[in-house]
Scaffold this motif. Structure first.
Motif, PDB file in Angstrom:
ATOM      1  N   SER A 296       0.848  -1.199   0.000  1.00  0.00           N
ATOM      2  CA  SER A 296       0.000   0.000   0.000  1.00  0.00           C
ATOM      3  C   SER A 296       0.877   1.241   0.000  1.00  0.00           C
ATOM      4  O   SER A 296       2.009   1.224   0.486  1.00  0.00           O
ATOM      5  CB  SER A 296      -0.924  -0.005   1.210  1.00  0.00           C
ATOM      6  N   SER A 297       0.331   2.328  -0.556  1.00  0.00           N
ATOM      7  CA  SER A 297       1.016   3.619  -0.534  1.00  0.00           C
ATOM      8  C   SER A 297       0.130   4.610   0.203  1.00  0.00           C
ATOM      9  O   SER A 297      -1.076   4.406   0.338  1.00  0.00           O
ATOM     10  CB  SER A 297       1.313   4.105  -1.952  1.00  0.00           C
ATOM     11  N   SER A 298       0.754   5.691   0.659  1.00  0.00           N
ATOM     12  CA  SER A 298       0.011   6.618   1.506  1.00  0.00           C
ATOM     13  C   SER A 298       0.532   8.038   1.373  1.00  0.00           C
ATOM     14  O   SER A 298       1.652   8.273   0.921  1.00  0.00           O
ATOM     15  CB  SER A 298       0.132   6.169   2.968  1.00  0.00           C
ATOM     16  N   ARG A 299      -0.306   8.951   1.846  1.00  0.00           N
ATOM     17  CA  ARG A 299       0.107  10.346   1.929  1.00  0.00           C
ATOM     18  C   ARG A 299       1.114  10.560   3.057  1.00  0.00           C
ATOM     19  O   ARG A 299       1.644  11.650   3.214  1.00  0.00           O
ATOM     20  CB  ARG A 299      -1.117  11.234   2.113  1.00  0.00           C
ATOM     21  N   ASP A 300       1.404   9.510   3.842  1.00  0.00           N
ATOM     22  CA  ASP A 300       2.438   9.623   4.881  1.00  0.00           C
ATOM     23  C   ASP A 300       3.848   9.462   4.311  1.00  0.00           C
ATOM     24  O   ASP A 300       4.816   9.379   5.057  1.00  0.00           O
ATOM     25  CB  ASP A 300       2.188   8.636   6.026  1.00  0.00           C
ATOM     26  N   LYS A 301       3.969   9.396   2.961  1.00  0.00           N
ATOM     27  CA  LYS A 301       5.228   9.311   2.220  1.00  0.00           C
ATOM     28  C   LYS A 301       5.855   7.922   2.262  1.00  0.00           C
ATOM     29  O   LYS A 301       7.022   7.754   1.916  1.00  0.00           O
ATOM     30  CB  LYS A 301       6.250  10.343   2.724  1.00  0.00           C
ATOM     31  N   LYS A 302       5.094   6.913   2.682  1.00  0.00           N
ATOM     32  CA  LYS A 302       5.637   5.563   2.824  1.00  0.00           C
ATOM     33  C   LYS A 302       4.841   4.551   2.010  1.00  0.00           C
ATOM     34  O   LYS A 302       3.692   4.757   1.666  1.00  0.00           O
ATOM     35  CB  LYS A 302       5.601   5.136   4.289  1.00  0.00           C
TER      36      LYS A 302
END
Length: 148
Positions: free
Chosen positions: A53-59
């Motif tokens: 998964s990708s996220s707006r938390d930069k990870k």
């Protein structure tokens, strides 16, 4: 059709990933770990117990699903390297690599076995919104807010 669980604003900001079993579309639970909105989820047929998964938390997060355990699964590894939110992630057909696109105007090719960046691709002048592998995994493509 499976009915999704009731969501509240607090649940959305907790950045959970809901898991459904495809053969009967039964809700199985949530995976929690990201610290901001989840933007993209990828898996492959060859390794159906692996989710990235990708996220707006930069990870990016690598998840291992457990078939019949008490818990739906667990986070195997968090991948860091992007300096802005990650908008898109896709897996190679063999499940060995992930390709991510970010608002930092780059794409990163990740080795999922080591969790390290194999290569960073630069060239866009604005956010990278979408990424993909070719069918034979020999080429990558991207779409950006710079209209290219």
């Amino acid at each position: 059709l499976a009915q999704a669980p009731q969501w509240s604003p607090q649940t959305l900001f907790a950045s959970y990933t809901a898991i459904f079993t495809m053969d009967s579309l039964v809700y199985r639970g949530l995976l929690s770990g990201h610290r901001n909105w989840v933007t993209s989820i990828a898996t492959t047929y060859e390794q159906s117990n692996l989710i990235v998964s990708s996220s707006r938390d930069k990870k990016l997060m690598i998840w291992e699903l457990t078939p019949d355990g008490e818990h739906i699964g667990y986070a195997r590894k968090a991948l860091s390297g992007h300096s802005e939110p990650v908008s898109s992630v896709v897996l190679s057909s063999d499940g060995q690599f992930a390709l991510s696109g970010s608002w930092d105007r780059t794409m990163r090719l990740w080795d999922l076995n080591t969790g390290s960046t194999v290569r960073t691709f630069q060239g866009h002048t604005k956010d990278v919104n979408s990424v993909a592998f070719s069918g034979d995994n020999r080429q990558i493509v991207s779409g950006s807010r710079d209209k290219s």
